[in-house]
Design a protein around this motif. Structure first.
Motif, PDB file in Angstrom:
ATOM      1  N   MET A   1       1.085  -1.326  -0.005  1.00 32.56           N
ATOM      2  CA  MET A   1       0.050  -0.256  -0.075  1.00 32.56           C
ATOM      3  C   MET A   1       0.863   1.113   0.078  1.00 32.56           C
ATOM      4  SD  MET A   1      -2.967   1.333   2.555  1.00 32.56           S
ATOM      5  CE  MET A   1      -3.781  -0.415   2.710  1.00 32.56           C
ATOM      6  N   SER A   2       0.545   2.174  -0.843  1.00 31.69           N
ATOM      7  CA  SER A   2       1.327   3.481  -1.059  1.00 31.69           C
ATOM      8  C   SER A   2       1.113   4.203   0.120  1.00 31.69           C
ATOM      9  CB  SER A   2       0.822   4.265  -2.266  1.00 31.69           C
ATOM     10  OG  SER A   2      -0.166   4.571  -1.986  1.00 31.69           O
ATOM     11  N   GLN A   3       2.105   5.296   0.357  1.00 33.86           N
ATOM     12  CA  GLN A   3       1.824   6.141   1.449  1.00 33.86           C
ATOM     13  C   GLN A   3       0.759   6.760   1.546  1.00 33.86           C
ATOM     14  OE1 GLN A   3       5.236   8.747   1.999  1.00 33.86           O
ATOM     15  NE2 GLN A   3       4.099  10.453   3.317  1.00 33.86           N
ATOM     16  N   THR A   4       0.282   7.318   0.427  1.00 34.95           N
ATOM     17  CA  THR A   4      -1.108   8.192   0.464  1.00 34.95           C
ATOM     18  C   THR A   4      -2.323   7.321   0.901  1.00 34.95           C
ATOM     19  OG1 THR A   4      -0.107   9.481  -1.362  1.00 34.95           O
ATOM     20  CG2 THR A   4      -2.154   9.765  -1.083  1.00 34.95           C
ATOM     21  N   SER A   5      -2.281   6.164   0.148  1.00 34.57           N
ATOM     22  CA  SER A   5      -2.967   5.392   0.447  1.00 34.57           C
ATOM     23  C   SER A   5      -3.183   4.968   1.626  1.00 34.57           C
ATOM     24  CB  SER A   5      -3.258   3.965  -0.622  1.00 34.57           C
ATOM     25  OG  SER A   5      -3.117   4.318  -1.898  1.00 34.57           O
ATOM     26  N   PHE A   6      -2.285   4.653   2.465  1.00 32.28           N
ATOM     27  CA  PHE A   6      -2.127   4.397   3.966  1.00 32.28           C
ATOM     28  C   PHE A   6      -2.583   5.313   4.737  1.00 32.28           C
ATOM     29  CE2 PHE A   6       0.056   4.398   8.012  1.00 32.28           C
ATOM     30  CZ  PHE A   6      -0.291   3.145   8.454  1.00 32.28           C
ATOM     31  N   LEU A   7      -2.184   6.789   4.222  1.00 31.52           N
ATOM     32  CA  LEU A   7      -2.641   7.901   5.234  1.00 31.52           C
ATOM     33  C   LEU A   7      -4.395   8.238   4.844  1.00 31.52           C
ATOM     34  CD1 LEU A   7       0.344  10.410   4.679  1.00 31.52           C
ATOM     35  CD2 LEU A   7      -0.090   9.151   6.645  1.00 31.52           C
ATOM     36  N   GLU A   8      -4.485   7.906   4.032  1.00 34.01           N
ATOM     37  CA  GLU A   8      -6.268   8.091   3.633  1.00 34.01           C
ATOM     38  C   GLU A   8      -6.652   6.913   4.468  1.00 34.01           C
ATOM     39  OE1 GLU A   8      -6.753   7.852  -0.523  1.00 34.01           O
ATOM     40  OE2 GLU A   8      -5.914  10.041  -1.058  1.00 34.01           O
ATOM     41  N   ASP A   9      -6.190   5.891   4.361  1.00 36.16           N
ATOM     42  CA  ASP A   9      -7.254   4.731   5.177  1.00 36.16           C
ATOM     43  C   ASP A   9      -6.979   4.800   6.712  1.00 36.16           C
ATOM     44  OD1 ASP A   9      -8.527   2.321   5.623  1.00 36.16           O
ATOM     45  OD2 ASP A   9      -6.338   0.966   5.845  1.00 36.16           O
ATOM     46  N   VAL A  10      -5.846   5.104   7.084  1.00 35.98           N
ATOM     47  CA  VAL A  10      -5.586   5.412   8.408  1.00 35.98           C
ATOM     48  C   VAL A  10      -6.719   6.580   9.124  1.00 35.98           C
ATOM     49  CG1 VAL A  10      -4.141   6.211  10.458  1.00 35.98           C
ATOM     50  CG2 VAL A  10      -3.314   4.321   8.678  1.00 35.98           C
ATOM     51  N   SER A  11      -6.823   7.622   8.084  1.00 33.84           N
ATOM     52  CA  SER A  11      -7.381   8.592   8.819  1.00 33.84           C
ATOM     53  C   SER A  11      -8.973   8.386   8.962  1.00 33.84           C
ATOM     54  CB  SER A  11      -7.474   9.912   7.733  1.00 33.84           C
ATOM     55  OG  SER A  11      -8.247   9.477   6.538  1.00 33.84           O
ATOM     56  N   THR A  12      -9.602   7.130   8.244  1.00 32.80           N
ATOM     57  CA  THR A  12     -10.920   6.796   8.402  1.00 32.80           C
ATOM     58  C   THR A  12     -11.200   5.762   9.587  1.00 32.80           C
ATOM     59  OG1 THR A  12     -10.709   5.093   6.966  1.00 32.80           O
ATOM     60  CG2 THR A  12     -11.345   7.156   5.892  1.00 32.80           C
ATOM     61  N   TRP A  13      -9.978   5.237  10.234  1.00 31.09           N
ATOM     62  CA  TRP A  13     -10.203   4.477  11.294  1.00 31.09           C
ATOM     63  C   TRP A  13     -10.918   4.885  12.299  1.00 31.09           C
ATOM     64  CZ3 TRP A  13      -4.523   1.595  12.049  1.00 31.09           C
ATOM     65  CH2 TRP A  13      -4.439   0.855  10.688  1.00 31.09           C
ATOM     66  N   THR A  14     -11.570   4.021  13.023  1.00 29.63           N
ATOM     67  CA  THR A  14     -12.223   4.319  14.357  1.00 29.63           C
ATOM     68  C   THR A  14     -11.290   4.111  15.338  1.00 29.63           C
ATOM     69  OG1 THR A  14     -13.121   1.995  14.707  1.00 29.63           O
ATOM     70  CG2 THR A  14     -14.402   3.394  13.211  1.00 29.63           C
ATOM     71  N   GLU A  15     -11.794   4.592  16.693  1.00 30.74           N
ATOM     72  CA  GLU A  15     -11.006   4.239  17.835  1.00 30.74           C
ATOM     73  C   GLU A  15     -10.694   2.874  18.233  1.00 30.74           C
ATOM     74  OE1 GLU A  15     -11.350   5.767  22.735  1.00 30.74           O
ATOM     75  OE2 GLU A  15     -12.711   6.550  21.099  1.00 30.74           O
ATOM     76  N   ASN A  16     -11.647   1.918  17.937  1.00 31.08           N
ATOM     77  CA  ASN A  16     -11.319   0.744  18.280  1.00 31.08           C
ATOM     78  C   ASN A  16     -10.003   0.125  17.242  1.00 31.08           C
ATOM     79  OD1 ASN A  16     -13.092   0.496  20.303  1.00 31.08           O
ATOM     80  ND2 ASN A  16     -14.933   0.041  19.141  1.00 31.08           N
ATOM     81  N   THR A  17     -10.364   0.499  16.020  1.00 31.08           N
ATOM     82  CA  THR A  17      -9.414   0.051  15.111  1.00 31.08           C
ATOM     83  C   THR A  17      -8.150   0.608  15.332  1.00 31.08           C
ATOM     84  OG1 THR A  17     -11.014  -0.072  13.515  1.00 31.08           O
ATOM     85  CG2 THR A  17      -8.797  -0.016  12.719  1.00 31.08           C
ATOM     86  N   CYS A  18      -7.875   1.830  15.947  1.00 32.13           N
ATOM     87  CA  CYS A  18      -6.579   2.467  16.282  1.00 32.13           C
ATOM     88  C   CYS A  18      -5.903   1.683  17.440  1.00 32.13           C
ATOM     89  CB  CYS A  18      -6.648   4.075  16.512  1.00 32.13           C
ATOM     90  SG  CYS A  18      -7.131   4.982  15.099  1.00 32.13           S
ATOM     91  N   SER A  19      -6.840   1.487  18.280  1.00 31.36           N
ATOM     92  CA  SER A  19      -6.432   0.673  19.623  1.00 31.36           C
ATOM     93  C   SER A  19      -5.919  -0.724  19.022  1.00 31.36           C
ATOM     94  CB  SER A  19      -7.555   0.635  20.666  1.00 31.36           C
ATOM     95  OG  SER A  19      -7.837   1.813  20.949  1.00 31.36           O
ATOM     96  N   GLN A  20      -6.294  -1.188  17.989  1.00 37.52           N
ATOM     97  CA  GLN A  20      -5.964  -2.786  18.004  1.00 37.52           C
ATOM     98  C   GLN A  20      -4.674  -2.578  17.019  1.00 37.52           C
ATOM     99  OE1 GLN A  20      -9.168  -4.286  15.926  1.00 37.52           O
ATOM    100  NE2 GLN A  20     -10.569  -4.432  17.798  1.00 37.52           N
ATOM    101  N   LYS A  21      -4.631  -1.606  16.079  1.00 32.94           N
ATOM    102  CA  LYS A  21      -3.517  -1.640  15.069  1.00 32.94           C
ATOM    103  C   LYS A  21      -2.323  -0.603  15.249  1.00 32.94           C
ATOM    104  CE  LYS A  21      -6.329  -3.314  11.443  1.00 32.94           C
ATOM    105  NZ  LYS A  21      -6.780  -3.088   9.899  1.00 32.94           N
ATOM    106  N   TRP A  22      -2.576  -0.042  16.458  1.00 35.66           N
ATOM    107  CA  TRP A  22      -1.458   1.267  16.933  1.00 35.66           C
ATOM    108  C   TRP A  22      -0.032   0.776  16.748  1.00 35.66           C
ATOM    109  CZ3 TRP A  22       2.406   1.288  20.385  1.00 35.66           C
ATOM    110  CH2 TRP A  22       2.390   0.335  21.448  1.00 35.66           C
ATOM    111  N   MET A  23       0.187  -0.495  16.994  1.00 38.04           N
ATOM    112  CA  MET A  23       1.709  -0.851  17.133  1.00 38.04           C
ATOM    113  C   MET A  23       2.250  -1.106  15.715  1.00 38.04           C
ATOM    114  SD  MET A  23       1.594  -3.909  19.973  1.00 38.04           S
ATOM    115  CE  MET A  23       3.843  -4.066  19.876  1.00 38.04           C
ATOM    116  N   GLU A  24       1.278  -1.175  14.782  1.00 30.82           N
ATOM    117  CA  GLU A  24       1.568  -1.321  13.236  1.00 30.82           C
ATOM    118  C   GLU A  24       1.426  -0.184  12.581  1.00 30.82           C
ATOM    119  OE1 GLU A  24      -0.385  -3.088   8.986  1.00 30.82           O
ATOM    120  OE2 GLU A  24      -1.224  -3.711  10.927  1.00 30.82           O
ATOM    121  N   ALA A  25       0.722   0.877  13.021  1.00 38.59           N
ATOM    122  CA  ALA A  25       0.621   2.337  12.399  1.00 38.59           C
ATOM    123  C   ALA A  25       1.410   3.272  12.975  1.00 38.59           C
ATOM    124  CB  ALA A  25      -0.988   2.578  12.664  1.00 38.59           C
TER     125      ALA A  25
END
Length: 923
Positions: A1-25
């Motif tokens: 996944m490109s940098q732009t796509s990743f940033l666009e995808d991350v910006s739509t994450w919910t609080e739960n998703t961020c909590s689950q994937k913060w170690m990767e993101a």
């Protein structure tokens, strides 16, 4: 996944998703943040990281995973500010169309918005960690540093915005105002965060060093905002002082307090100077000449009062860790005292303003001095014997030293020893005891002592208007002497003796007063020992008019009256009058018990008259014998100085012997040699003094002889001492009613000449004494004609005398400035004293009595066996006149023989009177 796509995808994450994937993101976001060069993207990534993922990171890992990378925030913020400066600079030099200016304005606003986003991101970080409660420094170590860097840059940009934006300032004022408010809000959040950070015994050295770094950076921030917003400056210093005090035990060995104190001192000094400019100015009469800015003054003095309180806190809490800042504290204290009354350099502002300055600022002098008493650098500053200060700082330094004197008795013995008996090694700054330092400083305060500046009477409270500087100093030193440690008492005696014999009058009189206090309130044995020591010292020195010798005589006169009666009796026995005549020539007889006075008077008179006869009848009159005669006449003057027509213990026969011997000595004086021979000069002065006491018993012919001699000596420009003694003698002539002899007219003719000559004297002291003598003569004399005749000879003299008698003060010229005149006088006095010291040091023959005699260059050399003879005669004149004078003496002697047999006929008496008048005309 490109940098732009990743940033666009991350910006739509919910609080739960961020909590689950913060170690990767989070690592990816930080990698993208560090890898991109586009400012807008970096700001967006930072915002995303701080708002969405930071709350998901456990507090134990937030430093390692997020905050440790915040050094890159420094760079982006600095780059944004630099871009703003470049844009503003290019627009200020561009005269293109309005559209281009609008484009620049839009770019500036956009960059300012990015800066605001950075600040918001940091604000979000602080709010998150604050929600966790108490924190250890190692959990957020990098966050305060990043925030402080942004705060410094933002405040600096706001402070310099006028210079940066120029004409564009009005166009960008709103975003700039938003930047300032956001920055202030970020600072307040940081303060809250620091309150939650706790240092404990378990904290590492790194934690403590980090806290020290934060405090120093906050101090740097205060210097930036000092001229931007005073309230922010106050808030900043409150934070610094609160944290420093809270963790003093952890920080004291690591925090560079000197940097904080030095910065505060500089800020306070600048504020002090500005404060004096804001205050309403007054003219010489105390009337307000300019209103100033009273509102700004009141605000500024309160702010300065706060800074002073912070400074006192630092000095109190870190008194053993101040380091090099002590010199800055010392300089600041001198500046404070320099610009407030009673300093002569205080500006002319309203008394109410000075009162406010005292309440807010000067009140801190005492606690600061108290906390610095044990500091070695402070001791060196106040007692450095080689320190060169500006003249206007001598008085403040004296006041500071006196405060130390007042505080020392309550200090520990070790602190007292360091001030009273300092241990100085060759590599150290050479310093002296605090008492010596006080005397040294006082020597530089000639103007203040002469003008009698007034200080508050803090001791007895008897003078609500205050006391003079001299009274204040004397009281402080006496109070210090009263509690002086016994182990160092010899140092006190040494210091007082050094100042008694020094040529500086103020220091000598002060030392005499302090010594008198010590004698009065000390033990009787101490007073006896001091009197005996000083008397023996004087006996080893030849009588001379140098300051040191005269000061010792004044001290002895003062101390004898404090002796116990039995000790006075021992003194009389120890210092036999016949062998110590010079010692008794200046000791007031009234200081002894009344029962001992007749014996002293009788012994003094007998010894003195024997010396007078020896000089009169001796085959030769050496300078040694003449000097002894002058001393004996001084003893007689001391006796006659007592109140009453005939001194107690002096018999009529002794009085007659003194009178007759005095008359005989006057006839043997070679007046033309007086100005050339120092010993003869002393003799004539002593003769004039004793003659002023015998004035009512002197015959007209004696008075005529004396007046003729005074006129003769005055023509040869004699020393000041002779002219002063002559004025005293002329003043005493008012008590004498002249008999109607042929000498009367000549006496009355000479008096106006003498008064006029002395009234015209250029020496101010002699001129003043001549005015007093003339006024006394005019009030007492029965020969009133002399008064107007004396005034007719010179119109200037007449005007001065009339003004004096009418009590009209002399009005100086408009350009006359008394402090300036006294300052010049101080310079001349110092030059004279330096010359005396130099002359004494260059004379090896005077080693045993250095500083106790006149300089060699001032003292006439003479052989003790040199004979003093009357005026030399011309051989031809001798051959003509000597036989005639001898015949005249034989004829007078024959008439005396006839008169003893029977009374002379009246016609013979009349003829003798006629001849007497003719002889008088010849003289």
């Amino acid at each position: 996944m490109s940098q732009t796509s990743f940033l666009e995808d991350v910006s739509t994450w919910t609080e739960n998703t961020c909590s689950q994937k913060w170690m990767e993101a989070v690592p990816k976001l930080i990698s993208y943040y560090e890898g991109t060069t586009e400012a807008s993207k970096r700001v967006d990534i930072l915002k995303l990281l701080c708002s969405s993922f930071l709350p998901c990171v456990p507090i134990e890992k937030v430093e390692e995973e997020v905050f440790s990378h915040f050094d890159k925030v420094h760079h982006i913020f600095d780059e944004l500010l630099q871009v703003l400066v470049n844009l503003a600079s290019s627009s200020n030099g561009n005269n293109d169309v309005e559209k281009q200016l609008l484009d620049v304005q839009e770019q500036i606003i956009a960059k300012l918005q990015m800066a605001l986003s950075v600040i918001d991101s940091l604000q979000a970080c602080i709010q998150h960690v604050c929600s966790m409660g108490e924190l250890a420094m190692d959990k957020i170590r990098s966050l305060p540093t990043a925030v402080l860097h942004v705060l410094s840059g933002a405040y600096t940009h706001c402070k310099d915005s006028g210079d940066i934006y120029g004409d564009l300032l009005t166009m960008v004022s709103d975003p700039l105002s938003a930047l300032f408010k956001k920055t202030h809000s970020l600072q307040m959040s940081l303060s809250s965060l620091l309150d939650l950070v706790k240092l404990t015994p378990a904290s590492s050295d790194q934690d403590i060093d980090d806290m020290c770094t934060v405090l120093l950076r906050l101090h740097e921030l205060s210097a930036i905002v000092n001229s931007l917003d005073v309230k922010i400056m106050v808030t900043t210093w409150k934070t610094v002082s609160r944290l420093a005090c809270q963790y003093k035990d952890f920080l004291k060995n690591r925090l560079d307090v000197a940097v904080l104190v030095t910065s505060l001192c500089k800020q306070i000094e600048l504020a002090y100077e500005y404060l004096l400019q804001l205050a309403p100015q007054c003219d010489a009469d105390g009337m307000v000449s300019s209103d100033g800015d009273h509102r700004a003054f009141s605000k500024s003095v309160k702010i300065m009062g706060f800074q002073v309180k912070v400074l006192v806190m630092f000095v109190k809490e870190f008194d053993d860790y101040l380091g090099s800042c002590v010199k800055d504290l010392y300089a600041m204290l001198l500046t404070w005292l320099r610009y407030v009354p009673p300093s002569l350099h205080a500006p002319s502002i309203s008394p109410q303003c000075f009162d406010e300055i005292r309440r807010q600022v000067i009140i801190a002098v005492e606690p600061l001095t108290l906390h610095l008493l044990g500091n070695r650098q402070f001791m060196e500053c106040l007692t450095d014997c080689e320190q060169e200060l500006m003249p206007e700082l001598s008085f403040p330094r004296s006041l500071l030293q006196l405060r130390v004197l007042e505080m020392l008795p309550k200090c520990q013995a070790e602190v007292q020893d360091n001030w009273i008996c300092p241990q100085v090694y060759p590599e150290d700054i050479q310093r002296e005891s605090i008492l010596k330092a006080v005397f040294r400083s006082l020597k530089c305060c000639h103007v203040e002592l002469s003008l009698s500046v007034v200080l508050p009477d803090v001791h007895c409270g008897k003078k609500p208007g205050g006391v003079t500087l001299y009274e204040y100093v004397c009281t402080q030193i006496c109070g210090f002497v009263g509690s002086y440690p016994e182990r160092h008492f010899w140092l006190l005696e040494q210091c007082l003796l050094e100042n008694v014999v020094c040529p500086n009058l103020h220091s000598a009189v002060l030392a005499i007063d302090v010594w008198s206090f010590m004698a009065r309130y000390g033990t009787a044995d101490l007073c006896r020992d001091h009197v005996s020591f000083i008397a023996r010292l004087l006996c080893t020195l030849p009588a001379n008019p140098c300051p040191g010798y005269l000061h010792l005589t004044l001290l002895l006169r003062r101390l004898i009256k404090f002796m116990a009666v039995e000790h006075q009796e021992d003194f009389i026995k120890e210092f036999c009058i016949k062998e110590n005549l010079s010692l008794w020539s200046f000791i007031p007889l009234s200081t002894f018990a009344r029962a001992a006075t007749p014996q002293i008077v009788s012994s003094l008179t007998t010894t003195a008259t024997d010396i007078m006869r020896k000089w009169i009848n001796g085959p030769t009159r050496t300078t040694a014998l003449t000097s002894e005669l002058a001393i004996s006449l001084g003893c007689l003057s001391n006796i006659y100085n007592q109140v009453g027509p005939l001194p107690e213990g002096l018999t009529a026969s002794q009085h007659s012997a003194v009178l007759g011997a005095t008359q005989s000595i006057w006839r043997l004086i070679p007046f033309k040699l007086v100005s050339e021979n120092h010993v003869l000069h002393q003799l004539v002065c002593s003769l004039l003094e004793i003659s002023s006491y015998l004035i009512t018993d002197l015959e007209n012919k004696d008075l005529l002889e004396i007046l003729h001699g005074i006129l003769t000596v005055l023509k040869s420009n004699p020393e000041d001492a002779f002219r002063l003694t002559a004025t005293t003698f002329l003043g005493s002539l008012g008590k004498k009613k002249l008999d109607p002899t042929f000498e009367q007219g000549q006496i009355l003719n000479k008096l106006p000449q003498l008064f006029t000559a002395l009234l015209k004297d250029r020496n101010p002291l002699i001129h003043q004494k001549a005015l007093e003598a003339f006024a006394k003569f005019a009030e007492e004399t029965s020969h009133e004609a002399v008064v107007p005749e004396s005034l007719q000879q010179d119109s200037n003299v007449r005007e001065m005398v009339v003004n004096y008698l009418s009590k009209i003060p002399h009005i100086p010229s408009e350009t006359y400035n008394l402090p300036k005149y006294l300052d010049q006088q101080k310079w001349h006095l110092q030059k004279y004293m330096d010359s005396m010291t130099t002359a004494s040091n260059e004379s090896p023959a005077q080693e045993r009595d250095t500083d106790m005699q006149e300089p060699a260059s001032k003292r006439l050399k003479y052989d003790s066996e040199t004979e003093i003879q009357p005026e030399t005669k011309n051989k031809n004149e001798d051959a003509i006149y000597t036989p005639l004078l001898n015949k005249l003496r034989d004829t007078v002697a024959r008439f005396h023989e006839l008169q003893e047999t029977s009374a002379l006929p009246s016609w013979v008496t009349e003829e003798l009177k006629r001849l007497n008048t003719e002889l008088g005309d010849l003289t």
